[in-house]
Design a protein around this motif. Sequence first.
Motif, mmCIF file in Angstrom:
data_model
loop_
_atom_site.group_PDB
_atom_site.id
_atom_site.type_symbol
_atom_site.label_atom_id
_atom_site.label_comp_id
_atom_site.label_asym_id
_atom_site.label_seq_id
_atom_site.Cartn_x
_atom_site.Cartn_y
_atom_site.Cartn_z
ATOM 1 N N ASP A 159 -0.283 6.431 13.318
ATOM 2 C CA ASP A 159 -0.447 4.979 13.171
ATOM 3 C C ASP A 159 0.182 4.314 14.396
ATOM 4 O O ASP A 159 0.925 4.940 15.153
ATOM 5 N N ARG A 160 -0.131 3.040 14.570
ATOM 6 C CA ARG A 160 0.468 2.283 15.659
ATOM 7 C C ARG A 160 0.733 0.871 15.163
ATOM 8 O O ARG A 160 -0.105 0.273 14.499
ATOM 9 N N ALA A 161 1.917 0.347 15.461
ATOM 10 C CA ALA A 161 2.309 -0.998 15.026
ATOM 11 C C ALA A 161 2.196 -1.132 13.505
ATOM 12 O O ALA A 161 1.529 -2.014 12.973
ATOM 13 N N THR A 162 2.860 -0.200 12.811
ATOM 14 C CA THR A 162 2.831 -0.208 11.343
ATOM 15 C C THR A 162 3.370 -1.534 10.815
ATOM 16 O O THR A 162 4.401 -2.031 11.277
ATOM 17 N N SER A 163 2.696 -2.101 9.820
ATOM 18 C CA SER A 163 3.137 -3.367 9.225
ATOM 19 C C SER A 163 4.491 -3.203 8.559
ATOM 20 O O SER A 163 4.801 -2.144 7.986
ATOM 21 N N CYS A 164 5.262 -4.264 8.595
ATOM 22 C CA CYS A 164 6.642 -4.211 8.076
ATOM 23 C C CYS A 164 6.692 -3.767 6.614
ATOM 24 O O CYS A 164 7.541 -2.968 6.222
ATOM 25 N N TRP A 165 5.774 -4.311 5.810
ATOM 26 C CA TRP A 165 5.844 -4.086 4.370
ATOM 27 C C TRP A 165 5.552 -2.640 3.973
ATOM 28 O O TRP A 165 5.869 -2.217 2.872
ATOM 29 N N GLU A 166 4.969 -1.831 4.896
ATOM 30 C CA GLU A 166 4.651 -0.451 4.547
ATOM 31 C C GLU A 166 5.905 0.423 4.470
ATOM 32 O O GLU A 166 5.903 1.462 3.801
ATOM 33 N N CYS A 167 6.962 0.021 5.158
ATOM 34 C CA CYS A 167 8.246 0.734 5.043
ATOM 35 C C CYS A 167 9.243 -0.045 4.200
ATOM 36 O O CYS A 167 9.949 0.523 3.351
ATOM 37 N N HIS A 168 9.326 -1.343 4.423
ATOM 38 C CA HIS A 168 10.226 -2.203 3.643
ATOM 39 C C HIS A 168 9.463 -2.661 2.401
ATOM 40 O O HIS A 168 8.967 -3.778 2.317
ATOM 41 N N ARG A 169 9.373 -1.765 1.411
ATOM 42 C CA ARG A 169 8.427 -1.970 0.308
ATOM 43 C C ARG A 169 8.998 -2.756 -0.861
ATOM 44 O O ARG A 169 8.292 -3.007 -1.839
ATOM 45 N N ASP A 170 10.276 -3.122 -0.811
ATOM 46 C CA ASP A 170 10.875 -3.951 -1.862
ATOM 47 C C ASP A 170 11.515 -5.172 -1.209
ATOM 48 O O ASP A 170 12.069 -5.072 -0.102
ATOM 49 N N GLN A 171 11.448 -6.307 -1.894
ATOM 50 C CA GLN A 171 11.945 -7.551 -1.313
ATOM 51 C C GLN A 171 13.435 -7.488 -1.034
ATOM 52 O O GLN A 171 13.911 -8.044 -0.035
ATOM 53 N N TYR A 172 14.194 -6.819 -1.909
ATOM 54 C CA TYR A 172 15.656 -6.844 -1.783
ATOM 55 C C TYR A 172 16.280 -5.446 -1.641
ATOM 56 O O TYR A 172 17.269 -5.283 -0.936
ATOM 57 N N GLU A 173 15.700 -4.442 -2.305
ATOM 58 C CA GLU A 173 16.290 -3.118 -2.330
ATOM 59 C C GLU A 173 15.785 -2.267 -1.159
ATOM 60 O O GLU A 173 14.641 -2.421 -0.717
ATOM 61 N N PRO A 174 16.624 -1.365 -0.657
ATOM 62 C CA PRO A 174 16.164 -0.466 0.406
ATOM 63 C C PRO A 174 15.126 0.526 -0.120
ATOM 64 O O PRO A 174 15.077 0.820 -1.319
#
Length: 632
Positions: free
Chosen positions: A503-518
């Motif tokens: 992949d290239r320039a993966t969207s933020c939400w694909e790794c940071h998948r919860d609003q508050y929790e890691p």
Amino acid sequence: MNDTGTVRLRAVKGTLWFILGVTFAVAIARFFGGLGQTTNLTDGTPWGLWVGFDVMGGVALAAGGFVIAALVYCFRLEQLRPLVRPAVLTAFLGYVAVAVGLMFDLGRPWNIWRPMFFWQHHSVLFEVAWCVMLYTTVLALEFLPVPLESSRFKRIYDILRRVTLPLVILGIMLSTLHQSSLGSLFLITPGRVHPLWYSPLLPLIFFVSAIGLGMAMVMVESRGTSWLYGKPSEFKLLKVLGKPLAWVLLTYAGIRFCDLVVRGHFSDMFHGWEAALFVFELSISALIPAALLLTGVAQRSSRAMTLTALMVVFGFILHRIDVGGVSGISVTGASYFPSWQEIIVTLGVVAGAIVVFLFFVENFNVYHHETDEELADILPPRLDVIRMPLSTVRHSSFLFVLGVALAFAFMPGGAVFGSRPVETPVRGARQVVAVEVPAQAPFGPRMALVPLGEKPAENWKDVLLIDGNRAERISLFDHDDHMKRLGGHEKCGTCHHLNKPNDRATSCWECHRDQYEPTRIFEHARHVKELGGNDACAMCHTDASKPRSREHTTSCLECHRDMIAGTDLVAAPAADSAFEAPGYMRAMHGACVTCHEREDAKNGEANPRLALCGTCHAQPVDLTPVPASGKE
């Protein structure tokens, strides 16, 4: 004290210490976890049981000190002198309990000292705070001769005895001010209090009710200690208070009725559940007790007198709670019922005051009075100092520890281990059409949505609408403009600091998948499966002499060479890191705010200030589009 009294006292003390143990555990949760862990209070209902009862009710319950002192020292009712010491002690402990209860209610209790140095002369609450502090000091000085009379500080004792009358007069003045000012607090909230309780006469109503409640509380305290310690009853003495109390109650009821008639709300007494509550409250606080006192029914026995006094206490406390919150339910539409932690804290504050009161009763001459032959027929004998056996102390200590343990067992996990955010999955940004609207200092130009179906203006742009948890706290992000400013496609890694495989320039939400929790971004089971099972472990855990743990493995970059890492915004993960992506909100703020702060440092004091919240989050946050012209 007989055996029955000893057993009774042990049972009462044990119950009080058990409540204190539960309260101690709740207090730890309250002060370390915050209000949200222990209360049902909300922004719409910020004043609940802790203000309605602990503060407003507590101040009124302590009014017996200035009432009895005024009757004895100013009106020369010498036959009531034996009631002065216990009344002053009750008042002092009542005000201390109010301060303790207020510490629980304040969001930032460490700022309780601020009214002493930051004066707000036009604030009613400022006047209440100062009067309560001063009157608590006056009560302490009034009662101080009791523990000093059997000590070696005779000179201080003599000085305090000589200034008793000035202290009493000062106490009456301060009480008159803050008892009435508690009612003044609600004069600015006519829209939050039902007309049956709201009145421009609330200061007078609160003051008169405090007098009645103080006199009734003196009766309850006297009967309670007589029952608890088996000391001779002061019933004959309390009968002297009967008729004055009756006239105070009738005055209070008359003010309430006349006020309703003059304001044109008398008919509200016959409609809705508020009318039933109003009639019940007024009946048990004033009408029924006044009738019992004036007809002589309450004076026929100590039990009847006690029941009458308890009705007055309960009725006036209910009035304070009604004014403080219950009467506003139908007006504001806000519903509230105290949590069990709120209830136990209230009981704990009361229990603590009672325990201290019993300590003074058992170790000092609280019920001592000078012999007077003219009053011998109504004055009870002096209560001798009581020494409790060591077994009672052990019994109370055990119940205290038991209360602490049970409280921690039944408290919610968040109150014990700290609050945890609710799982909030994140969704990706949406592409929308927006236009730029004029800047408003100190912020820069803003973006505004173009209404659906409306022809965009000439300066329209495709932007990203960032709203990960779909809570309408949006930010309109001009992705193309930011990419151009940073240097084009070659600088994508500045923000998209890690790429998923292939992949290239993966969207933020694909790794940071919860609003508050890691989010764990390394899936061990998947790697084992993809690499061929357990035999492939050595591909990552290359040193067989060391444990197969995260600390002893190769870096992800050894295999995933196309993963961008080590940007100037986000550091590359270390080999022994937890491989956890922080919450979406934290990631967004970490990247955006960090970059904006750098730009602000370059620009100095010049506008716009990019690191301010309003740069990305226009206030109020709203998803309602604006016309393409940029005007409402």
